[in-house]
Design a protein around this motif. Structure first.
Motif, PDB file in Angstrom:
ATOM      1  N   HIS A 131       5.878   2.846  -8.869  1.00  0.00           N
ATOM      2  CA  HIS A 131       6.490   3.584  -7.764  1.00  0.00           C
ATOM      3  C   HIS A 131       6.206   2.877  -6.437  1.00  0.00           C
ATOM      4  CE1 HIS A 131       7.689   7.700  -6.066  1.00  0.00           C
ATOM      5  NE2 HIS A 131       7.720   6.807  -5.101  1.00  0.00           N
ATOM      6  N   HIS A 182       8.688   0.813  -3.438  1.00  0.00           N
ATOM      7  CA  HIS A 182       8.681   0.879  -1.963  1.00  0.00           C
ATOM      8  C   HIS A 182       8.717  -0.533  -1.381  1.00  0.00           C
ATOM      9  CE1 HIS A 182       7.857   5.178  -0.828  1.00  0.00           C
ATOM     10  NE2 HIS A 182       7.636   5.227  -2.131  1.00  0.00           N
ATOM     11  N   CYS A 211       8.805  10.578   0.926  1.00  0.00           N
ATOM     12  CA  CYS A 211       8.663  10.448  -0.529  1.00  0.00           C
ATOM     13  C   CYS A 211       7.650  11.465  -1.034  1.00  0.00           C
ATOM     14  CB  CYS A 211       8.218   9.038  -0.905  1.00  0.00           C
ATOM     15  SG  CYS A 211       8.163   8.800  -2.693  1.00  0.00           S
ATOM     16  N   HIS A 222       1.406   7.382  -5.412  1.00  0.00           N
ATOM     17  CA  HIS A 222       1.333   5.960  -5.103  1.00  0.00           C
ATOM     18  C   HIS A 222      -0.103   5.474  -5.214  1.00  0.00           C
ATOM     19  CE1 HIS A 222       4.506   8.004  -2.829  1.00  0.00           C
ATOM     20  NE2 HIS A 222       5.245   6.934  -3.064  1.00  0.00           N
TER      21      HIS A 222
END
Ligand SMILES: [Zn+2]
Length: 244
Positions: free
Chosen positions: A112, A116, A206, A210
């Motif tokens: 994930h 980004h 979001c 992360h």
């Protein structure tokens, strides 16, 4: 029946590295359980829902096969459990020891975060996103071709730089220009939008989980860039270990 239950405390937001948690069952609906708080991430933003176990006080273990937000009230999070007809059904008020499948979740967190970084390299609206434990992909509304070798090099450069990743909450009105995914509203929970920033590289709303530093992602490779439609390109990523 769930009207009185306002929300499940989403502990994965501020504690993405927490693997185990004590919680209480609030409600049972067939094979789905609501807890007062949870570390299980619910399916959303291209990231799959967490799997794992819930252990009752008597030692009985329930397997969580999926986690999802309630379609009518996204602040409620449902844990789907594998049921066994011979078992006593769990009931509200029971304490549970929650454990997520950490290996799977950590891979989701790494991929994930890598997506980004990919977002920061491609100056085009995002039209799709999918994350799995062994790969990830992003679709962009991007008319011009891009060299996947250069994408791979740039991604690994950012990963190797060891950039810190942080999140904070802000007013929904203040972030319109930072929304990267077309046709999908940023996640607004309890009146605030959750922003995720990769230092000096990417900033966007979001709701996913992360890693804290890009170095945790490890070496990746852009395996293919496919033209899916006139203005839609799909970038597929995996770890270099997977193709060696
Ligand atoms: Zn994210």
């Amino acid at each position: 029946m769930t009207a009185a239950i306002k929300s499940t405390e989403p502990c994965f937001n501020d504690e993405p590295y927490t693997r185990a948690l004590e919680a209480t069952i609030l409600h049972v609906d067939g094979d789905q359980l609501l807890l007062d708080r949870t570390i299980f991430y619910p399916t959303g933003g291209g990231q799959p829902g967490d799997t794992g176990t819930l252990t009752l006080a008597d030692g009985r273990q329930l397997t969580v096969t999926d986690t999802a937000r309630d379609p009518d009230n996204p602040e409620l999070i449902w844990h789907r459990v594998a049921t066994d007809d011979t078992d006593d059904a769990p009931h509200p008020g029971q304490a549970v020891h929650c454990e997520i499948d950490w290996d799977r979740r950590y891979r989701h967190m790494r991929m994930h975060t890598c997506l980004h970084l990919l977002c920061s390299l491609i100056d085009a609206p995002v039209t799709g996103c999918s994350i799995a434990a062994d790969k990830g992909r992003l679709d962009f509304d991007l008319p011009d071709p891009v060299d996947r070798i250069i994408v791979t090099e740039k991604l690994n450069h950012l990963i190797h730089q060891g950039l810190d990743v942080r999140h904070f909450y802000t007013e929904p009105e203040s972030i319109a220009s930072l929304v990267r995914t077309e046709a999908v509203s940023p996640p607004v929970l309890q009146g605030a939008v959750r922003m995720v920033e990769v230092t000096g590289t990417d900033l966007q709303p979001c709701g996913g989980t992360h890693v804290q530093n890009t170095r945790e992602i490890g070496p990746v490779i852009c395996t293919k860039i496919q033209k899916k439609s006139k203005t839609n390109r799909r970038f597929s990523l995996t770890w270099q270990d997977n193709v060696a």
